[in-house]
Design an enzyme around this catalytic site. Structure first.
Site, short mmCIF file in Angstrom:
data_model
loop_
_atom_site.label_atom_id
_atom_site.label_comp_id
_atom_site.label_asym_id
_atom_site.label_seq_id
_atom_site.Cartn_x
_atom_site.Cartn_y
_atom_site.Cartn_z
N HIS A 1 31.75 25.07 21.15
CA HIS A 1 31.96 25.82 19.91
C HIS A 1 32.20 24.81 18.78
CE1 HIS A 1 32.19 29.44 22.27
NE2 HIS A 1 33.21 28.99 22.96
N GLU B 1 38.63 30.73 33.05
CA GLU B 1 38.71 31.55 31.85
C GLU B 1 38.05 32.91 32.04
OE1 GLU B 1 36.79 29.55 28.62
OE2 GLU B 1 35.12 28.86 29.85
N ASP C 1 39.26 33.43 26.28
CA ASP C 1 38.22 34.07 27.08
C ASP C 1 38.80 34.78 28.29
OD1 ASP C 1 36.07 33.53 25.44
OD2 ASP C 1 35.58 31.64 26.43
#
Length: 260
Positions: free
Chosen positions: A53, A144, A170
């Protein structure tokens, strides 16, 4: 940042040996090498470069690693074997791999991260070959998802997995919860940390949330927050300290008029 050369050497080995204090890290999403140099002295004991990200990619890893005074971990974008190898060729201290959900996936990552005979990673001219003898880089699968949570013990049972790194945001989504502070999410994270540490493996988490960090047991690697959060907080602090222009609100007519 802590620019201790002794600390910088053998980072992976020190973590594998265990018994050390929690090491606090800064998560990079956009910072340039010059920006990282400017951040020296902020207190971070490692940096995590996020290529999943944010605004950084694989070409940014080596330039950041060159100027970092502290150990470097990289959060990959996927399980892609070629990407993992390219990142390790830059000489970083380890990789954090997203959404690992089974022993099979963890085993494939070990194969990709290790040279023969343990794995199938290839060797060639790269920055890492210029750095001399180094520890095998850390391999930290991320827990996650619900599946990762359910198969944690299987993942930890794979030889070559050094520990796990929790992705709380997440994980909260996967558990159907709206907040990382939800009791079910906190309980799940505590379980991961306890079970991982109980097996003598490395524990890590990115929090980005002071309240969450206070609720959790100690970990080996704590991602405190991102460079973006630091920038926003710093700018807000600067501008909050200057609520009026020079001369106060009544000085408006005394300065030079702007040109039309």
């Amino acid at each position: 940042m802590a620019a201790d050369a002794v600390f910088r050497t053998g980072f992976a080995g020190q973590l594998r040996a265990g018994g050390g204090a929690c090491r606090r890290g800064l998560w990079l999403t956009f910072l340039s090498p010059f920006g990282l140099e400017l951040a020296a002295g902020c207190g971070a004991e490692w940096i995590g470069i996020d290529v999943q990200h944010g605004d950084l990619g694989i070409p940014d890893v080596a330039p950041l690693a060159r100027v970092s005074p502290v150990p470097v971990l990289v959060r990959l974008a996927s399980h892609d074997e070629a990407q993992l190898a390219r990142v390790l060729d830059t000489g970083v201290d380890g990789v954090i791999v997203p959404a690992v959900e089974s022993a099979g996936q963890a085993g494939e990552l070990v194969q990709a991260a290790c040279f023969p005979p343990r794995g199938r990673r290839s060797q060639g001219l790269a920055r890492v070959s210029l750095l001399g003898p180094r520890d095998q880089p850390l391999l930290l699968p991320m827990v996650e998802t619900r599946a990762g949570l359910d198969h944690l013990d299987d993942i930890l049972g794979v030889d070559g997995v050094d520990g796990v790194f929790v992705g709380p945001y997440d994980l909260a989504l996967s558990l159907g919860r709206e907040s990382v502070l939800d009791e079910a999410v906190v309980s799940a994270i505590e379980s991961v940390i306890g079970r991982t540490g109980g097996r003598g493996r490395i524990t890590g988490i990115f929090t980005g949330n002071r309240e969450l960090a206070r609720l959790l047991p100690a970990v080996d690697l704590l991602g405190v927050d991102t460079d973006a959060a630091a920038l926003r907080a710093g700018l807000k602090l600067i501008f909050d300290q200057v609520t009026e222009g020079p001369g106060g609100p009544s000085s408006g007519g005394r300065g030079r008029r702007p040109r039309a």
